[in-house]
Design an enzyme around this catalytic site. Structure first.
Site, PDB file in Angstrom:
ATOM      1  N   ASP A   1      44.150  36.026  33.790  1.00 21.37           N
ATOM      2  CA  ASP A   1      44.164  36.166  35.153  1.00 21.37           C
ATOM      3  C   ASP A   1      43.706  35.853  36.265  1.00 21.37           C
ATOM      4  OD1 ASP A   1      47.406  35.973  36.140  1.00 21.37           O
ATOM      5  OD2 ASP A   1      46.719  37.093  37.610  1.00 21.37           O
TER       6      ASP A   1
ATOM      7  N   TYR B   1      41.612  34.347  45.156  1.00 25.40           N
ATOM      8  CA  TYR B   1      40.238  34.654  44.501  1.00 25.40           C
ATOM      9  C   TYR B   1      39.493  34.547  44.874  1.00 25.40           C
ATOM     10  CZ  TYR B   1      45.194  37.282  41.968  1.00 25.40           C
ATOM     11  OH  TYR B   1      45.915  37.328  41.055  1.00 25.40           O
TER      12      TYR B   1
ATOM     13  N   LYS C   1      47.267  29.439  40.175  1.00 25.61           N
ATOM     14  CA  LYS C   1      48.215  30.513  41.049  1.00 25.61           C
ATOM     15  C   LYS C   1      47.573  29.196  42.728  1.00 25.61           C
ATOM     16  CE  LYS C   1      48.617  35.098  39.358  1.00 25.61           C
ATOM     17  NZ  LYS C   1      47.094  35.769  39.422  1.00 25.61           N
TER      18      LYS C   1
ATOM     19  N   HIS D   1      52.044  31.430  44.212  1.00 23.55           N
ATOM     20  CA  HIS D   1      51.674  32.481  43.797  1.00 23.55           C
ATOM     21  C   HIS D   1      52.477  33.821  44.486  1.00 23.55           C
ATOM     22  CE1 HIS D   1      47.343  35.082  44.308  1.00 23.55           C
ATOM     23  NE2 HIS D   1      48.878  35.797  44.188  1.00 23.55           N
TER      24      HIS D   1
ATOM     25  N   SER E   1      48.938  44.728  38.743  1.00 21.53           N
ATOM     26  CA  SER E   1      48.649  46.224  38.541  1.00 21.53           C
ATOM     27  C   SER E   1      49.614  46.991  37.521  1.00 21.53           C
ATOM     28  CB  SER E   1      49.151  45.887  40.186  1.00 21.53           C
ATOM     29  OG  SER E   1      48.109  45.511  40.889  1.00 21.53           O
TER      30      SER E   1
ATOM     31  N   LEU F   1      48.385  49.281  36.205  1.00 21.69           N
ATOM     32  CA  LEU F   1      48.062  50.476  36.202  1.00 21.69           C
ATOM     33  C   LEU F   1      47.705  51.392  37.512  1.00 21.69           C
ATOM     34  CD1 LEU F   1      44.550  49.850  34.458  1.00 21.69           C
ATOM     35  CD2 LEU F   1      46.918  50.723  33.346  1.00 21.69           C
TER      36      LEU F   1
ATOM     37  N   GLU G   1      38.974  50.042  25.776  1.00 23.82           N
ATOM     38  CA  GLU G   1      39.390  50.446  26.375  1.00 23.82           C
ATOM     39  C   GLU G   1      41.593  50.216  26.443  1.00 23.82           C
ATOM     40  OE1 GLU G   1      41.031  53.770  29.699  1.00 23.82           O
ATOM     41  OE2 GLU G   1      39.078  54.299  28.973  1.00 23.82           O
TER      42      GLU G   1
END
Length: 315
Positions: free
Chosen positions: A47, A52, A81, A114, A207, A209, A265
């Site tokens: 992504d 960015y 985006k 975006h 996001s 997490l 992980e």
């Protein structure tokens, strides 16, 4: 046997991998390593976004991986985006071409508006005086042309409320395939999720997490007792539990990490599941948005005077 949930199908017929690597706030020098580690460890969804400011580095790594035969372009799902300063219809193709040039690709698999916010062309940063009113129908028409050309294999939006998404669906010739929004156990997007599902728009969660690496967001999503207890019972980390919750809710997740052990992980989600008796407890978690969009709100400039207006009350 746990349901693997490796992909979700979009309204275009394309398959979006259920786990993608987020690259927001990944520093130059680290983002390339993260993308390489992710792809070598089995990620097939990256992504990206123009704003960015790291697509050039991502592109260099993708080219190297293609040249070395590690992965083929067709195996990957790459999202980018359209930034707020490029909403003018005549700037949309130019913006995508710049992204394709930096990523060294002939097409992106998904191109998103975006934010439902617009700035004057050439704006840098978030100066309120640069905010101007959006014209989403005109911008979307230019997005549809990208889809027609094949340069964007799917088009969609990001940070759109239920109301804004509904308004777009009313006028779109090609409906958005995706709405990428903040989504995690402490901001479950219940109303928006149901609306997306009813309209065949895939919800993708950024996001997932709760952005634990952000310095400017206070986030304790992974410390919530429901996540901690579930992780202990299943022998998993709270991050894995948060991500697996997302998959079982039916949306793709975009965890960001630049640490290889965590990157691995975060993909170890497919051979196990959260059982129903533990899963129901997630509905009891108190809800709070982390990204409130305040940078796009101003009492004088632009179209949003309040955070409530920006999210149409979904706060």
């Amino acid at each position: 046997m746990a349901h693997e949930i490796l992909y979700f199908e979009l309204n275009t017929g394309a398959k979006i991998p259920s786990v993608g690597l987020g690259t927001w706030q990944s520093e130059p020098g680290l983002v390339g390593q993260a993308v390489e580690a992710a792809i070598k460890n089995g990620y097939r969804h990256i992504d990206c976004a123009r704003v960015y400011a790291n697509e050039k580095e991502v592109g260099s790594v993708l080219k190297k991986l293609f040249d070395d035969g590690v992965v083929n372009r067709d195996d990957l799902f790459i999202t980018s985006k359209l930034w707020c300063a490029d909403h003018a219809p005549e700037d949309v193709l130019t913006a995508l071409n710049k992204t394709l040039e930096e990523l060294q690709l002939g097409y992106v698999d998904l191109f998103l508006i975006h934010l439902p916010a617009r700035m004057k062309k050439g704006s840098v940063g978030f100066k309120p005086e640069n905010f101007i009113a959006t014209d989403i129908p005109s911008t979307w028409k230019a997005m549809e042309a990208l889809y027609d050309s094949g340069k964007a294999r799917a088009i969609g939006v990001s940070n759109f409320s239920t109301k804004k998404l509904g308004n777009l669906l009313d006028i779109a010739r090609i409906p958005p395939a995706v709405n990428q929004v903040e989504c995690h156990p402490s901001w479950q997007q219940t109303k928006l999720r149901e609306f997306c599902k009813s309209k065949g728009v895939h919800l993708s969660g950024y996001s997932p997490l709760g952005s634990p690496g952000s310095t400017w967001l206070k986030s304790d999503v992974l410390k919530h007792p429901v996540l901690v207890a579930t992780a202990e019972k299943l022998g998993k980390t709270t991050a894995q539990v948060a991500l697996r919750w997302g998959l079982q809710m039916g949306h793709s997740v975009l965890p960001k990490s630049t640490t290889e052990s965590r990157i691995k992980e975060n993909l170890d989600l497919f051979s196990w599941s959260i059982p129903d008796d533990l899963f129901v407890k997630f509905s009891e978690i108190e809800q709070a948005r982390l990204f409130n969009g305040s940078a796009f709100v101003h009492e004088t400039f632009g179209q949003y005077k309040t955070i409530e207006e920006f999210w149409d009350g979904e706060i």
